[in-house]
Design a protein around this motif. Structure first.
Motif, mmCIF file in Angstrom:
data_model
loop_
_atom_site.group_PDB
_atom_site.id
_atom_site.type_symbol
_atom_site.label_atom_id
_atom_site.label_comp_id
_atom_site.label_asym_id
_atom_site.label_seq_id
_atom_site.Cartn_x
_atom_site.Cartn_y
_atom_site.Cartn_z
ATOM 1 N N GLY A 1 0.825 -1.207 0.000
ATOM 2 C CA GLY A 1 0.000 0.000 0.000
ATOM 3 C C GLY A 1 0.855 1.250 0.000
ATOM 4 N N GLU A 2 1.899 1.258 0.822
ATOM 5 C CA GLU A 2 2.796 2.413 0.856
ATOM 6 C C GLU A 2 3.609 2.518 -0.432
ATOM 7 O OE1 GLU A 2 4.781 5.859 2.247
ATOM 8 O OE2 GLU A 2 2.802 4.979 2.419
ATOM 9 N N PHE A 3 4.046 1.400 -0.979
ATOM 10 C CA PHE A 3 4.777 1.406 -2.252
ATOM 11 C C PHE A 3 3.913 2.017 -3.359
ATOM 12 C CE2 PHE A 3 5.524 -0.877 -6.299
ATOM 13 C CZ PHE A 3 6.768 -0.348 -6.605
ATOM 14 N N LYS A 4 2.662 1.605 -3.447
ATOM 15 C CA LYS A 4 1.756 2.142 -4.472
ATOM 16 C C LYS A 4 1.509 3.632 -4.266
ATOM 17 C CE LYS A 4 -0.433 -2.278 -5.352
ATOM 18 N NZ LYS A 4 -1.595 -3.124 -5.139
ATOM 19 N N ARG A 5 1.389 4.054 -3.006
ATOM 20 C CA ARG A 5 1.190 5.477 -2.724
ATOM 21 C C ARG A 5 2.403 6.286 -3.164
ATOM 22 N NH1 ARG A 5 2.175 9.403 0.520
ATOM 23 N NH2 ARG A 5 3.611 8.275 1.868
ATOM 24 N N VAL A 6 3.594 5.792 -2.862
ATOM 25 C CA VAL A 6 4.829 6.477 -3.256
ATOM 26 C C VAL A 6 4.932 6.527 -4.775
ATOM 27 C CG1 VAL A 6 7.358 6.283 -3.251
ATOM 28 C CG2 VAL A 6 6.080 5.970 -1.129
ATOM 29 N N GLN A 7 4.619 5.424 -5.447
ATOM 30 C CA GLN A 7 4.668 5.386 -6.910
ATOM 31 C C GLN A 7 3.722 6.431 -7.518
ATOM 32 O OE1 GLN A 7 7.507 3.825 -7.559
ATOM 33 N NE2 GLN A 7 6.605 2.673 -9.210
ATOM 34 N N SER A 8 2.515 6.537 -6.974
ATOM 35 C CA SER A 8 1.562 7.505 -7.531
ATOM 36 C C SER A 8 2.016 8.936 -7.267
ATOM 37 C CB SER A 8 0.155 7.266 -6.995
ATOM 38 O OG SER A 8 0.084 7.545 -5.617
ATOM 39 N N GLU A 9 2.622 9.190 -6.104
ATOM 40 C CA GLU A 9 3.159 10.525 -5.828
ATOM 41 C C GLU A 9 4.299 10.874 -6.770
ATOM 42 O OE1 GLU A 9 4.300 11.524 -1.876
ATOM 43 O OE2 GLU A 9 2.298 11.201 -1.067
ATOM 44 N N LEU A 10 5.179 9.912 -7.036
ATOM 45 C CA LEU A 10 6.299 10.150 -7.952
ATOM 46 C C LEU A 10 5.821 10.385 -9.371
ATOM 47 C CD1 LEU A 10 8.913 7.575 -6.625
ATOM 48 C CD2 LEU A 10 8.948 10.064 -6.326
#
Length: 121
Positions: A106-115
Motif C-alpha cells: 500500500g505504501e509502495f503504491k502510494r509512493v509510486q503515484s506521488e512520484l
C-alpha cells in the motif's frame, strides 16, 4: 539509479488472537514507520523498504520485486555457501505475512503515484 524517499507513521499489523503467538503474550505488533526507497532502471527490483516495529525494532533491506504474476515483498536474506538464500527475518504465519505485505505494498503504491504525479510537472 535514482532513489526517492517518503515516510509514513502509524500503520498497524495485528497478530491473530487464535495464533500460537497470542499464547506467548505478544498481543499486537505495530508497524510504526515504513520507508520506501524506489529504484529506477531495474526490471525486477522496484524498491527497498525499511520498517520499524513498535518504534524499537528496525527491519531493513526488504524489497519490492516485480515478478511474473505481479509485485511481491521479499524479506531480507543472506546468501549461503551453497548459493541458496535464507531469510534473515520473516513472519511466522500467513496472516501476519499478509498484513505486512498489504501495508508495505500500500505504501509502495502510494509512493509510486506521488512520484508519477511529481513527474507530470
Amino acid at each position: 539509479m535514482q532513489y526517492g524517499a517518503i515516510t509514513i507513521k502509524a500503520s498497524y499489523v495485528k497478530i491473530n488472537e487464535g495464533s500460537e503467538h497470542s499464547n506467548r503474550g505478544c498481543g499486537e505488533m505495530r508497524i510504526t514507520e515504513i520507508k520506501v526507497l524506489t529504484v529506477d532502471g531495474d526490471d525486477k527490483l522496484k524498491a527497498y523498504v525499511t520498517i520499524k516495529l513498535d518504534d524499537c525494532i528496525v527491519i531493513r533491506d526488504m524489497k519490492v520485486i516485480k515478478g511474473t504474476t505481479g509485485y511481491f515483498v521479499a524479506m531480507p536474506a543472506k546468501k549461503m555457501k551453497d548459493g541458496t538464500y535464507r531469510d534473515l527475518v520473516h513472519p511466522l504465519d500467513k496472516p501476519t505475512r499478509q498484513m505486512l505485505e498489504d501495508q508495505v505494498m500500500g505504501e509502495f503504491k502510494r509512493v509510486q503515484s506521488e512520484l508519477k504525479g511529481a513527474a507530470a510537472f
